[in-house]
Enzyme design. Structure first.
Site, PDB file in Angstrom:
ATOM      1  N   SER A  57       0.842  -1.192   0.000  1.00  0.00           N
ATOM      2  CA  SER A  57       0.000   0.000   0.000  1.00  0.00           C
ATOM      3  C   SER A  57       0.878   1.242   0.000  1.00  0.00           C
ATOM      4  CB  SER A  57      -0.918  -0.018   1.222  1.00  0.00           C
ATOM      5  OG  SER A  57      -0.132   0.080   2.397  1.00  0.00           O
ATOM      6  N   TYR A  58       0.212   2.389  -0.065  1.00  0.00           N
ATOM      7  CA  TYR A  58       0.900   3.672  -0.127  1.00  0.00           C
ATOM      8  C   TYR A  58       1.865   3.835   1.051  1.00  0.00           C
ATOM      9  CZ  TYR A  58       1.311   8.672  -0.816  1.00  0.00           C
ATOM     10  OH  TYR A  58       1.788   9.921  -1.043  1.00  0.00           O
ATOM     11  N   PRO A  59       3.142   4.090   0.775  1.00  0.00           N
ATOM     12  CA  PRO A  59       4.123   4.049   1.870  1.00  0.00           C
ATOM     13  C   PRO A  59       4.262   5.336   2.673  1.00  0.00           C
ATOM     14  CG  PRO A  59       5.264   4.324  -0.212  1.00  0.00           C
ATOM     15  CD  PRO A  59       3.785   4.264  -0.536  1.00  0.00           C
ATOM     16  N   ARG A  60       3.477   6.363   2.356  1.00  0.00           N
ATOM     17  CA  ARG A  60       3.578   7.586   3.158  1.00  0.00           C
ATOM     18  C   ARG A  60       2.321   7.745   3.986  1.00  0.00           C
ATOM     19  NH1 ARG A  60       5.239  10.934  -1.816  1.00  0.00           N
ATOM     20  NH2 ARG A  60       6.925   9.582  -2.428  1.00  0.00           N
TER      21      ARG A  60
END
Length: 625
Positions: A332-335
């Site tokens: 998933s989105y890492p930020r």
DNA sequence: GCAAGGTC
């Protein structure tokens, strides 16, 4: 003809995910001239009242559309005194590279009844929303503007966001606008001042840019601060008492409750009293279950810290690799700052996807066979992204070695979150010997649970303790005085630095790694590898230039009553508090910009007046005698 | 040639 509605997300991946849900999976994709990443997705959607069934174009920007800079005549470094940048006119312009994206929005807006803004629901997202609105309205001044409120891209959540739009939060957008203006003016003014002044001081500074930024300088400050503490450290000798009993073939070491003291005579006297008491008395025997908690769902900051610690990658590298894994659809989105999973996410389905793995597939199966536990929830939620988790399984042969390590970490961490805590049996024994108290403790790990998959945590059984009974008396086998020395702290490591930045509000999850990279690039700090193999640590050491800058600025403000050095995090923190006031509606953007500029201008004028002190510090470290 | 913040 059906009404048309234009939807704009913050990034292409969100546009695609939202389009997929709204269209039920059938949409047409059109490319956008001039940009290979942005796509227009077209489909039908029933918004309910008042819009009803509409034809939709879903597209995106790629982060901010615009940038702020000084008017052209102030861009040359010699064009004006650096201090003039506190007032010089600035203007917001669409970035050259973003022109085709802006044009796409203007064009699409022309035929649209309404604009729905789907940027991330955070502060920067609100500001990006206003940038999108500006473009849309310049294509169609009468377009109606709404904002979709969503915190993940789960289907039902997305559909509700589409049908219950709200409005942009102007306060939050204004707070970001203030931040942008302040960062530009303050960064440019100080950078030009110190670069132009210090280049004259030493030969090696001649061609250098000596930048100042409200984040990079406090980051440097942390490194220098630790370095000086190590350098100025004076070891001190301490003494303590250790008591040992041999029973059932086991040596039990009891630790002193006072740990140690710096007065040898006092310790000697205390030991004498113990010895003259002859026998020690067991005052407490506590058997209690202990557990080691499974980790919290993974955030960016945690990923960076764990990456530096266990994967031997610096934080920027970890993020680059994580982004690659995200772009390929594996994680998933890492930020994200979120350390709690939304109830709507089907976690078991994600666990099931890990079945094929040769290393943890079996563990995943056992989870779904009854060992699954709902993950713990942390206290952070950025309302935009879920914790980092694997979204599909990938055969390791498709990944390079760094990607393999990061994917493995994300997958193991996720499975660990869905596991039971590790369980053990702890024993605490306390004794009184003379006037002094001592204790020993033991641990037996009974169920490893999450530890089996999360190989990064260690929790081992200690040596078995023999039996003790409360109230019993025994004569210790040995009771001695021991001597030790306090040891210096280590130089700052990258995970420690990220922890400090996080705690002090320096940078965001997405930018912390960049600030660290920036101060390396500027040659304010270097990385020193100490040790080898498994015990290798990367330490951050300030260069002579980095040390000189911090010392110089500290000297400049040393005798000012209210000025805090630029190398400390406080000024940035104060700016952050003022931004929150804008968000709360208690201050306007203009008030905050003026106040903050006044505060920094005072330090600036002072620095200019005492520029000799900065130069002296640089000369001291950089000019050979 | 300067900042920090989005994102690719």
């Amino acid at each position: 003809m059906a009404r048309k509605i234009l939807c704009v997300a913050e990034k292409p991946a969100i546009a695609r995910a939202v389009a997929t849900h709204m269209s039920g999976g059938s949409f047409q994709t059109h490319s956008v001239r001039g940009n290979q990443y942005v796509k227009n997705y077209e489909f039908e959607f029933n918004f309910g009242a008042p819009w009803g069934s509409c034809s939709v174009t879903m597209t995106s920007v790629i982060g901010h559309l615009t940038g702020l800079d000084f008017e052209r005549q102030y861009r040359g470094w010699q064009s004006c005194p650096p201090g003039a940048l506190f007032e010089a006119p600035v203007k917001e312009e669409v970035d050259e590279k973003k022109m085709p994206i802006a044009e796409n929005i203007r064009n699409q807006a022309r035929y649209s009844k309404a604009l729905f803004i789907w940027t991330d629901c955070d502060r920067e997202g609100e500001h990006i929303g206003t940038e999108v609105r500006t473009q849309a309205m310049s294509g169609n001044a009468r377009i109606e503007v709404r904002r979709a409120k969503f915190s993940n891209t789960e289907r039902a959540h997305v559909l509700r966001a589409a049908r219950e739009p709200i409005t942009l939060d102007e306060f939050q957008a204004n707070a970001v606008a203030a931040r942008i203006e302040l960062d530009l003016r303050i960064g440019a003014a100080f950078t030009r001042l110190q670069t132009l002044q210090l280049q004259q001081v030493a030969e090696i500074l001649k061609e250098k840019v000596i930048s100042y930024g409200s984040c990079q300088f406090p980051t440097l400050g942390f490194v220098v601060d630790r370095y000086l503490r190590v350098q100025n450290f004076k070891p001190e000798t301490f003494w303590g008492i250790k008591v040992m009993l041999q029973r059932e073939g086991i040596k039990v070491n009891f630790l002193w409750r006072r740990v140690h003291l710096f007065d040898r005579a006092a310790v000697t006297m205390m030991l004498e009293r113990c010895l003259s008491a002859k026998q020690a008395k067991v005052t407490k025997v506590n058997q209690k279950p202990k557990s080691k908690w499974r980790p919290l769902p993974l955030t960016t900051v945690d990923l960076q810290m764990m990456g530096s610690r266990y994967l031997r990658m610096d934080s920027q590298k970890v993020m680059k690799v994580a982004e690659a894994l995200y772009t390929k659809g594996f994680i998933s989105y890492p930020r994200t700052e979120t350390d709690q999973f939304d109830k709507a996410i089907d976690l078991k389905k994600l666990v099931e996807k890990q079945y094929p793995d040769g290393r943890w597939g079996q563990y995943a199966r056992e989870l779904l066979d009854g060992k699954f536990r709902t993950p713990r929830s942390g206290r952070h939620n950025d309302q935009a992204h879920p914790p980092i988790h694997p979204v599909s399984w990938v055969n390791p042969s498709q990944l390079n070695s760094d990607e393999k390590k990061v994917y493995e970490f994300v997958a193991r961490r996720f499975l660990a979150c869905c596991s039971e805590d590790a369980k053990g049996q702890g024993t605490d024994i306390e004794i009184q010997y003379g006037e002094e108290m001592f204790h020993a403790s033991g641990l037996i790990v009974l169920e490893r649970n999450y530890l089996d998959v999360y190989v990064y945590d260690k929790w081992e059984s200690s040596q078995n303790l023999p039996n003790f009974e409360k109230g019993e008396r025994f004569e210790p086998t040995e009771a001695n005085i021991f001597e030790g020395k306090t040891t210096a702290p280590g130089y700052l490591t990258e995970p420690e630095l990220i922890g400090l930045m996080d705690a002090n509000g320096i940078g965001t999850d997405a930018t912390m790694a960049e600030h660290i990279a920036k101060i390396k690039e500027r040659e304010y700090v270097v990385v020193n590898e100490r040790g080898s193999g498994r015990s290798k640590v990367s330490e951050l050491i300030p260069t002579k230039l980095g040390t000189a800058l911090v010392e110089g600025y500290d000297n400049v403000v040393a005798d000012l009553p209210n000025s805090i050095s630029l190398s400390k995090p406080f000024l940035r923190k104060e700016m952050e508090l003022r931004m929150l006031e804008i968000c709360a509606g208690s201050k306007t953007r203009q008030e905050v910009v003026q106040q903050s500029l006044d505060m920094y201008r005072e330090v600036f004028i002072h620095t200019q007046r005492r520029i000799a002190m900065l130069k002296t510090a640089c000369r001291k470290y950089l000019v050979p005698e």
